[in-house]
Motif scaffolding. Structure first.
Motif, PDB file in Angstrom:
ATOM      1  N   VAL A 153      33.931 -27.432  -7.286  1.00  0.00           N
ATOM      2  CA  VAL A 153      35.388 -27.578  -7.357  1.00  0.00           C
ATOM      3  C   VAL A 153      35.768 -28.945  -6.796  1.00  0.00           C
ATOM      4  CG1 VAL A 153      37.581 -26.693  -6.468  1.00  0.00           C
ATOM      5  CG2 VAL A 153      35.789 -25.103  -7.160  1.00  0.00           C
ATOM      6  N   SER A 154      36.697 -29.617  -7.425  1.00  0.00           N
ATOM      7  CA  SER A 154      37.020 -30.979  -7.002  1.00  0.00           C
ATOM      8  C   SER A 154      37.952 -31.030  -5.795  1.00  0.00           C
ATOM      9  CB  SER A 154      37.654 -31.756  -8.155  1.00  0.00           C
ATOM     10  OG  SER A 154      38.831 -31.102  -8.591  1.00  0.00           O
ATOM     11  N   ASP A 155      38.835 -30.084  -5.644  1.00  0.00           N
ATOM     12  CA  ASP A 155      39.812 -30.116  -4.550  1.00  0.00           C
ATOM     13  C   ASP A 155      39.381 -29.222  -3.395  1.00  0.00           C
ATOM     14  OD1 ASP A 155      42.562 -30.149  -6.913  1.00  0.00           O
ATOM     15  OD2 ASP A 155      41.483 -31.814  -5.983  1.00  0.00           O
ATOM     16  N   TYR A 156      39.679 -29.684  -2.194  1.00  0.00           N
ATOM     17  CA  TYR A 156      39.415 -28.865  -1.019  1.00  0.00           C
ATOM     18  C   TYR A 156      40.412 -27.712  -0.980  1.00  0.00           C
ATOM     19  CZ  TYR A 156      35.947 -32.079   0.755  1.00  0.00           C
ATOM     20  OH  TYR A 156      34.809 -32.826   0.909  1.00  0.00           O
ATOM     21  N   THR A 157      39.888 -26.520  -0.801  1.00  0.00           N
ATOM     22  CA  THR A 157      40.687 -25.304  -0.921  1.00  0.00           C
ATOM     23  C   THR A 157      41.100 -24.729   0.426  1.00  0.00           C
ATOM     24  OG1 THR A 157      39.362 -24.805  -2.878  1.00  0.00           O
ATOM     25  CG2 THR A 157      40.772 -23.046  -2.038  1.00  0.00           C
ATOM     26  N   TYR A 158      40.221 -24.864   1.388  1.00  0.00           N
ATOM     27  CA  TYR A 158      40.437 -24.251   2.696  1.00  0.00           C
ATOM     28  C   TYR A 158      40.581 -25.355   3.740  1.00  0.00           C
ATOM     29  CZ  TYR A 158      38.537 -20.384   0.035  1.00  0.00           C
ATOM     30  OH  TYR A 158      38.320 -19.455  -0.932  1.00  0.00           O
ATOM     31  N   TRP A 159      41.567 -25.155   4.630  1.00  0.00           N
ATOM     32  CA  TRP A 159      41.869 -26.173   5.636  1.00  0.00           C
ATOM     33  C   TRP A 159      41.999 -25.549   7.016  1.00  0.00           C
ATOM     34  CZ3 TRP A 159      42.242 -31.379   4.563  1.00  0.00           C
ATOM     35  CH2 TRP A 159      42.226 -31.723   3.214  1.00  0.00           C
ATOM     36  N   GLY A 160      41.525 -26.267   8.016  1.00  0.00           N
ATOM     37  CA  GLY A 160      41.739 -25.890   9.393  1.00  0.00           C
ATOM     38  C   GLY A 160      43.067 -26.432   9.884  1.00  0.00           C
ATOM     39  N   GLN A 161      43.386 -26.143  11.128  1.00  0.00           N
ATOM     40  CA  GLN A 161      44.715 -26.468  11.643  1.00  0.00           C
ATOM     41  C   GLN A 161      44.845 -27.894  12.176  1.00  0.00           C
ATOM     42  OE1 GLN A 161      42.379 -25.294  13.410  1.00  0.00           O
ATOM     43  NE2 GLN A 161      42.636 -25.898  15.534  1.00  0.00           N
TER      44      GLN A 161
END
Length: 118
Positions: free
Chosen positions: A102-110
């Motif tokens: 997948v090209s885009d980052y899906t999960y992010w930390g705070q």
């Protein structure tokens, strides 16, 4: 995937700091994990990434030779060792994850704040 960044702080220019990103909720074997940062008034920018399964790394030109990304499989934790820090490294640092295809980052930390004083 849930991500929890930690380890930011205040450091003098030329110093070192290590930030961590603890992951939970899924096996990371199919993921690429990354670090991004956002300084006040600026857009978020890519810092470094690591393909979890094989350890392949990529760095932004601005941090090559100074920063090192790594991971601990047993702890499901990613690290960013930052050396020879400069005031322009001051930013909120975010960890993120995406499936390798997948090209885009899906999960992010705070995010965790890193401040480098001159």
């Amino acid at each position: 995937v849930q991500l929890q960044a930690s380890g930011g702080g205040l450091v003098q220019a030329g110093g070192s700091l290590r930030v961590s990103c603890a992951a939970s909720g899924s096996s990371l074997s199919r993921y690429i994990m990354g670090w991004f940062r956002q300084a006040p008034g600026k857009e978020r920018e890519f810092v470094a990434s690591i393909r979890w399964s094989v350890g392949t790394t990529v760095y932004a030109d601005s941090v090559k030779g100074r920063f090192a990304i790594s991971r601990d499989n047993a702890m499901n934790t990613m690290y960013l060792q930052m050396n020879v820090l400069k005031p322009e490294d001051t930013a909120v640092y975010y960890c993120a994850a995406r499936l390798w295809f997948v090209s885009d980052y899906t999960y992010w930390g705070q995010g965790t704040q890193v401040t480098v004083s001159s």
